[in-house]
Design a protein around this motif. Sequence first.
Motif: not given
Length: 219
Positions: A78-92
């Motif tokens: 029971d979950a939803g998803v949100e796009y975060l255009p300004d998030a800093m995660v640095t996966e790449e």
Amino acid sequence: MDEAISSALDKLKASREEVEIDVISEGSHGIFGLGAEEACIIARLKNDITNRPVTRAHDAVSVIQEVIQALLDRMGLDAGVEYLPDAMVTEETGNESGMVFDILGEDLGLLIGRHGQTLSNFQYLVRILVAQRVGEYLPIVVDVNGYRQRRFKALETLARRTAEQVRIRRVPFSLEPMPAFERRIVHLVLANDPAVTTESVGVGEERKVVVVPREGLSK
């Protein structure tokens, strides 16, 4: 890889010259058959308009959200998803942070897993499914209730504090074993530090980052 390309050409009924190939994963033989991974590619006819990549960012975001939500529904979460255009995660690698999508809900710890390993596997699956839909491999980063963002900030702080200690003491310092995406964060944060450099050592789950004083610097 050759088998993957041959299979794609057979399904498309085309020659190699008529097909564009994007390599998603080259695969791995593993060690004594353990940890082996199949090669994965995206193949499309060069002149087929319907197979050309999605070019509009809005379209790509919609497709990614649909794919993630469909997986969550199939998993009974029971979950939803949100796009975060300004998030800093640095996966790449490099300075690209990727397209960050945060899964929101209660009791999602199992989706994160030990050291975020389950989340990394989920993210890999999302990337493959989206690539099949849009025709190109996108730098998608999947987060769960801000886990990766909090971890990014914690690792950034840890990296800078460790670098300061190495600069003062002039001796290397090893951090705890980390998954690949966390090691990348440490490498990136300290990439331009004039006093220290970083290297990864170890194998598998024991692989970790060592912060080392740069040569030629005075105490």
